[in-house]
Design an enzyme around this catalytic site. Structure first.
Site, PDB file in Angstrom:
ATOM      1  CE1 TYR A 150      -3.790   1.949   0.702  1.00 49.95           C
ATOM      2  CE2 TYR A 150      -3.074   3.605   1.902  1.00 49.95           C
ATOM      3  CZ  TYR A 150      -3.590   3.585   1.520  1.00 49.95           C
ATOM      4  OH  TYR A 150      -4.518   4.597   1.287  1.00 49.95           O
ATOM      5  CG  PHE A 179     -10.017  16.596 -23.491  1.00 46.16           C
ATOM      6  CD1 PHE A 179      -9.736  15.648 -24.894  1.00 46.16           C
ATOM      7  CD2 PHE A 179     -10.084  15.324 -22.230  1.00 46.16           C
ATOM      8  CE1 PHE A 179     -10.666  14.676 -24.810  1.00 46.16           C
ATOM      9  CE2 PHE A 179     -10.848  13.945 -23.049  1.00 46.16           C
ATOM     10  CZ  PHE A 179     -11.332  14.127 -23.946  1.00 46.16           C
ATOM     11  CB  THR A 180     -15.331  16.747 -22.949  1.00 48.99           C
ATOM     12  OG1 THR A 180     -14.021  15.760 -23.125  1.00 48.99           O
ATOM     13  CG2 THR A 180     -15.278  16.797 -24.672  1.00 48.99           C
ATOM     14  CG  ASP A 193      -2.554  16.880 -21.222  1.00 50.67           C
ATOM     15  OD1 ASP A 193      -2.576  15.142 -21.654  1.00 50.67           O
ATOM     16  OD2 ASP A 193      -4.254  16.694 -21.565  1.00 50.67           O
ATOM     17  CE  LYS A 230      -5.985   9.317 -25.714  1.00 47.01           C
ATOM     18  NZ  LYS A 230      -6.843  10.348 -26.909  1.00 47.01           N
ATOM     19  NE  ARG A 248     -15.041  13.880 -28.406  1.00 49.86           N
ATOM     20  CZ  ARG A 248     -14.842  14.153 -27.797  1.00 49.86           C
ATOM     21  NH1 ARG A 248     -13.535  13.224 -26.310  1.00 49.86           N
ATOM     22  NH2 ARG A 248     -16.566  13.855 -26.470  1.00 49.86           N
ATOM     23  CG  PHE A 273     -19.276  12.907 -24.907  1.00 52.02           C
ATOM     24  CD1 PHE A 273     -18.954  14.185 -24.247  1.00 52.02           C
ATOM     25  CD2 PHE A 273     -19.023  12.335 -25.311  1.00 52.02           C
ATOM     26  CE1 PHE A 273     -18.054  14.599 -23.659  1.00 52.02           C
ATOM     27  CE2 PHE A 273     -17.165  12.337 -23.745  1.00 52.02           C
ATOM     28  CZ  PHE A 273     -17.301  13.645 -23.458  1.00 52.02           C
TER      29      PHE A 273
HETATM   30  N1  F0G Z   1      -6.208  14.881 -21.602  1.00 48.81           N
HETATM   31  C1  F0G Z   1      -6.718  14.470 -22.947  1.00 48.81           C
HETATM   32  C2  F0G Z   1      -5.270  14.737 -24.183  1.00 48.81           C
HETATM   33  C3  F0G Z   1      -6.841  13.478 -23.196  1.00 48.81           C
HETATM   34  O1  F0G Z   1      -7.004  13.101 -24.703  1.00 48.81           O
HETATM   35  C4  F0G Z   1      -7.674  12.846 -22.170  1.00 48.81           C
HETATM   36  C5  F0G Z   1      -8.551  11.774 -22.361  1.00 48.81           C
HETATM   37  C6  F0G Z   1      -7.818  13.281 -21.231  1.00 48.81           C
HETATM   38  C7  F0G Z   1      -6.853  14.605 -21.394  1.00 48.81           C
HETATM   39  C8  F0G Z   1      -8.273  12.634 -20.000  1.00 48.81           C
HETATM   40  O2  F0G Z   1      -7.172  11.321 -19.343  1.00 48.81           O
HETATM   41  O3  F0G Z   1      -9.345  10.105 -20.372  1.00 48.81           O
HETATM   42  O4  F0G Z   1      -7.313   9.360 -18.441  1.00 48.81           O
HETATM   43  O5  F0G Z   1      -9.177  10.473 -17.929  1.00 48.81           O
HETATM   44  N2  F0G Z   1      -8.850  11.375 -23.826  1.00 48.81           N
HETATM   45  C9  F0G Z   1      -9.949   9.582 -24.312  1.00 48.81           C
HETATM   46  C10 F0G Z   1      -9.833  10.148 -25.565  1.00 48.81           C
HETATM   47  C11 F0G Z   1     -10.763   9.765 -22.863  1.00 48.81           C
HETATM   48  O6  F0G Z   1     -10.917   9.492 -25.990  1.00 48.81           O
HETATM   49  O7  F0G Z   1      -9.394  11.105 -26.064  1.00 48.81           O
HETATM   50  P1  F0G Z   1      -7.745  10.095 -19.189  1.00 48.81           P
END
Ligand code: F0G
Length: 481
Positions: free
Chosen positions: A79, A131-132, A222, A265, A388, A454
């Site tokens: 842990y 990003f969303t 990022d 990624k 998107r 979405f």
């Molecule tokens: N920043 C970027 C540029 C991303 O593309 C994503 C996630 C995140 C942050 C958030 O990271 O999913 O590990 O919490 N992109 C995914 C996509 C969800 O489908 O493009 P996460």
């Protein structure tokens, strides 16, 4: 990498062997129509059993290497004080040149911690593009996101190599307008996800750093698709043509005060992290890590994934790893472009993005052209893509629709998952769909969640167009395809 054939063509080459496979199904178009209807014309709600090729995302869906899998077997499940964490720190130091590491369960968890510590109500956060999840976290804490891309970044058909660049003049203006103390930080996203996975250049990152640092504003990177952005820098930025991916990555990291990433990624695992050379940020973030994620040495991740992440970080500097998706995307985009299908060019680091505003110009933005196109791609191929566009953009506080800058159907290319014949099949079906694009009509919400709609929203097709499209498909390919 790309390989030249004797007839002059260049094709992307898989520089790996497939050792473990997962069976996939191609159900006939009529069954796809049933699955799509049940999913409310939202590709997020489809089940794997109904999907032939899953191009929804490259997040957590990349093929791991044999060495990553092997590393998972020797993870240390303590842990606190896990040796797996110290292996991750060593890889981060070696490849990224960063000292202090905080694991988090995924990228958005890192964004949450950054927002918690650095964003105050009334702050502004300039960035090359949002990003969303990023925008959601920063706005929940009272910040306002400003996207400072060059106007040309929104031209989908383009030869500009770095549409992910941040316009430094706009940054200067915003700092003057609100005052540096109101700017939490400048965020640079390595390959701007929502506008076609477009990279920024190192020259631009350095300019951003210079200006931000003059005003004591930190730069947050990022780095979710860092090795893809680095690979595109090597290909497109002259000064770096003979640099190694590792050197480029280190130089990018050196421009940031704090970096975070989704490990799902470029790292090819399931997790996330933050890292910095500034003890100040580490000390600010650390107390909150066990509150939201877990103890410092696992941060909500499985120690198996931490082990695999350490290996993934070392592997991402290999040109054949960093370039594996990029070269496939290049082929995918160029072939569709040749067939006249409107795609985002130049090819980026994440996906082949189809421009729905041009593909289905007869669908008004209020009827979600990218959502309709994404559903239509599934109906005519069994391939799952992601909307998107405006569906991915929530309404404003007063419930008014915010029209997205772009309407894209994103066909993500996870690393080392698909073969060239699968990409060729997808190209063929998307090109077929383009010829029958007039059959595609709009969508309307029947269930609309209040946030990140979405994911779980359900829609219905206008004029029952799904049925008509499937009939046209069956007439051409038969009822079995
Ligand atoms: N920043 C970027 C540029 C991303 O593309 C994503 C996630 C995140 C942050 C958030 O990271 O999913 O590990 O919490 N992109 C995914 C996509 C969800 O489908 O493009 P996460």
């Amino acid at each position: 990498m790309g390989i030249k054939l004797s007839d002059g063509r260049e094709i992307p080459m898989e520089m790996h062997k497939v050792k473990i496979v997962q069976k996939t199904n191609l159900i006939p178009a009529r069954q796809r129509l049933e699955a799509m209807t049940e999913s409310g014309y939202n590709t997020f709600l489809l089940r794997t059993r109904d999907i032939f090729l899953d191009m929804l995302t490259d997040s957590g869906t990349n093929a791991m290497s044999d060495n990553q899998l092997a590393a998972m077997m020797v993870s240390d499940d303590a842990y606190a004080g896990s040796e797996s964490y110290y292996k991750l720190c060593a890889a981060v130091k070696e490849v990224f040149g960063l000292e202090y590491v905080l694991p988090a369960h995924q990228g958005r968890a890192a964004e949450h911690l950054i927002a918690k510590v650095l964003v105050k109500p009334g702050d502004v956060i300039p960035m090359n593009y949002h990003f969303t999840t990023t925008r959601a976290h920063f706005e929940i804490l009272g910040g306002t996101v400003h996207e400072l891309f060059h106007d040309s970044a929104l031209e989908t058909s383009s030869a500009l190599p770095f549409k992910g660049n941040l316009d430094v003049k706009k940054l200067q203006a915003i700092i003057e307008q609100v005052g540096a103390d109101k700017v939490s930080f400048v965020r640079m996203e390595a390959t701007t996800n929502l506008i076609g996975g477009q990279p920024f250049s190192l020259a631009n990152l350095k300019e951003v750093q210079k200006l931000a640092n003059q005003h004591n504003i930190p730069v947050v990177l990022d780095a979710s698709l860092i090795s893809e952005n680095a690979y595109l820098i090597k290909q497109r930025e002259k000064e770096y043509a003979s640099a190694s991916i590792r050197d480029i990555i280190q130089e990018m990291m050196a421009c940031a005060d704090l970096m975070y990433l989704s490990g799902r990624k470029s790292c090819a695992v399931r997790g996330g992290m933050l890292a910095t050379n500034h003890k100040k940020y580490f000390d600010q973030l650390l107390p909150w890590l066990p509150v939201y994620e877990g103890f410092m040495t696992y941060g909500g991740m499985s120690t198996k994934e931490i082990e695999a992440m350490a290996v993934g970080i070392r592997e991402m500097v290999d040109d054949n790893v960093a370039g594996s998706s990029v070269e496939f995307i290049k082929h995918f985009v160029n072939e569709l472009d040749k067939r006249g299908v409107p795609v985002v060019t130049p090819p980026g680091g994440l996906a082949c993005h189809v421009d729905a505003k041009k593909f289905v110009p007869h669908i008004p933005q209020q009827q979600y052209p990218a959502g309709a196109l994404s559903a239509a791609i599934y109906l005519s191929s069994g391939v799952r893509s992601m909307e998107r566009g405006t569906i991915s953009t929530d309404r404003d506080k007063d419930g008014k629709e915010i029209m997205a800058d772009m309407e894209l159907a994103r066909l993500a290319v996870p690393r080392r998952i698909f073969t060239l014949s699968q990409i060729e099949y997808t190209i063929d079906r998307v090109a077929w769909l383009y010829k029958h694009r007039n059959l595609i009509k709009g969508l309307a919400f029947v269930e609309e969640p209040p946030v990140l709609r979405f994911f779980f929203g359900k829609l219905k097709p206008m004029d029952n167009w799904g049925e008509k499209l499937v009939k046209a498909f069956e007439a051409e390919f038969g009822a079995e395809c």
